[in-house]
Design an enzyme around this catalytic site. Structure first.
Site, PDB file in Angstrom:
ATOM      1  N   CYS A 261      49.993   1.018  33.171  1.00 24.45           N
ATOM      2  CA  CYS A 261      48.779   1.897  33.864  1.00 24.45           C
ATOM      3  C   CYS A 261      49.228   2.098  35.897  1.00 24.45           C
ATOM      4  O   CYS A 261      50.570   1.632  35.824  1.00 24.45           O
ATOM      5  CB  CYS A 261      47.641   2.362  33.884  1.00 24.45           C
TER       6      CYS A 261
ATOM      7  N   HIS B  53      48.251   4.685  28.158  1.00 23.55           N
ATOM      8  CA  HIS B  53      47.361   3.390  28.565  1.00 23.55           C
ATOM      9  C   HIS B  53      47.502   3.527  26.637  1.00 23.55           C
ATOM     10  O   HIS B  53      46.799   3.683  25.684  1.00 23.55           O
ATOM     11  CB  HIS B  53      45.490   3.870  28.219  1.00 23.55           C
TER      12      HIS B  53
ATOM     13  N   GLU C 138      45.650   1.032  25.212  1.00 26.06           N
ATOM     14  CA  GLU C 138      44.460   0.227  24.641  1.00 26.06           C
ATOM     15  C   GLU C 138      43.964   2.323  24.735  1.00 26.06           C
ATOM     16  O   GLU C 138      42.510   2.045  23.261  1.00 26.06           O
ATOM     17  CB  GLU C 138      43.658  -0.257  25.054  1.00 26.06           C
TER      18      GLU C 138
END
Length: 203
Positions: free
Chosen positions: A79, A185, A187
């Protein structure tokens, strides 16, 4: 051992959690002198580009990240961390980046949108693979990830390993030798994101 650069930009809990889910050996690192001890390095980030560069520069972490990149060991920017890899950003003024990849970070140009869309670009969107890269091993040629951003990178196609369409096409993932960057992202992107993280761990 994988190091996560800790420089007071964003909540790192979800990044740590994702690496722990796949059983990776990770540690947060605030000491620039210790970055060289890690096998791989993650540069995360949420917030404004200028603030992030100030935080990195406060204790010399910016130079330590550059030195790490030059060592040839894998580095992944996520990001805002991806945006910091470039030469500059126009977010709230003009700010110099780490300069590890040639290119710049610009705001979404709403005049170029082919339909009325909101900025920031937020939610699930498709990443279109541009060329083979170990970061995307085992994934479909095109796959969905979770995005939250108002600025995007502009660089030569030779660095683009992924592009995404939001009003127009923009670069959403990059690679220059051992240096990787991804705008969405991983994650927060469920199975596809965990696969990317696992691929990075296995580099």
């Amino acid at each position: 051992m994988i190091g996560i650069v800790d420089y007071n930009m964003g909540n790192l809990a979800s990044v740590i959690n994702a690496f722990e889910i796949i059983g990776a050996n990770i540690a947060l690192e605030r000491d620039p002198a210790k970055l060289k001890n890690y096998d791989k390095l993650i540069l995360p980030g949420v917030g404004a580009f200028g603030d992030a560069m100030e935080h990195l520069q406060e204790n010399g972490m910016d130079e330590a990240v550059k030195a790490y990149a030059q060592s040839g060991k894998p580095l992944l920017g996520i990001c805002l961390g991806m945006q910091l890899l470039f030469e500059s950003s126009e977010e709230f003024g003009n700010h110099k980046g780490l300069g590890l990849i040639e290119g710049h970070v610009v705001a979404f140009d709403e005049k170029r949108f082919d339909q009325k869309l909101k900025v920031p670009h937020m939610g699930w969107n498709e990443l279109f693979t541009q060329r083979e890269t170990p970061l995307f091993d085992g994934l479909d040629k095109d796959f969905y990830l979770y995005f939250v951003h108002s600025y995007h990178a502009v660089c030569e196609d030779k660095y683009a390993i992924g592009k995404t369409y939001y009003g127009y096409e923009f670069v959403s993932a990059v690679q220059k030798e051992n240096i990787y960057g991804i705008q969405p992202h991983p994650e927060k992107s469920h199975e596809n994101g965990l696969k990317i993280i696992k691929n990075f761990v296995n580099l």
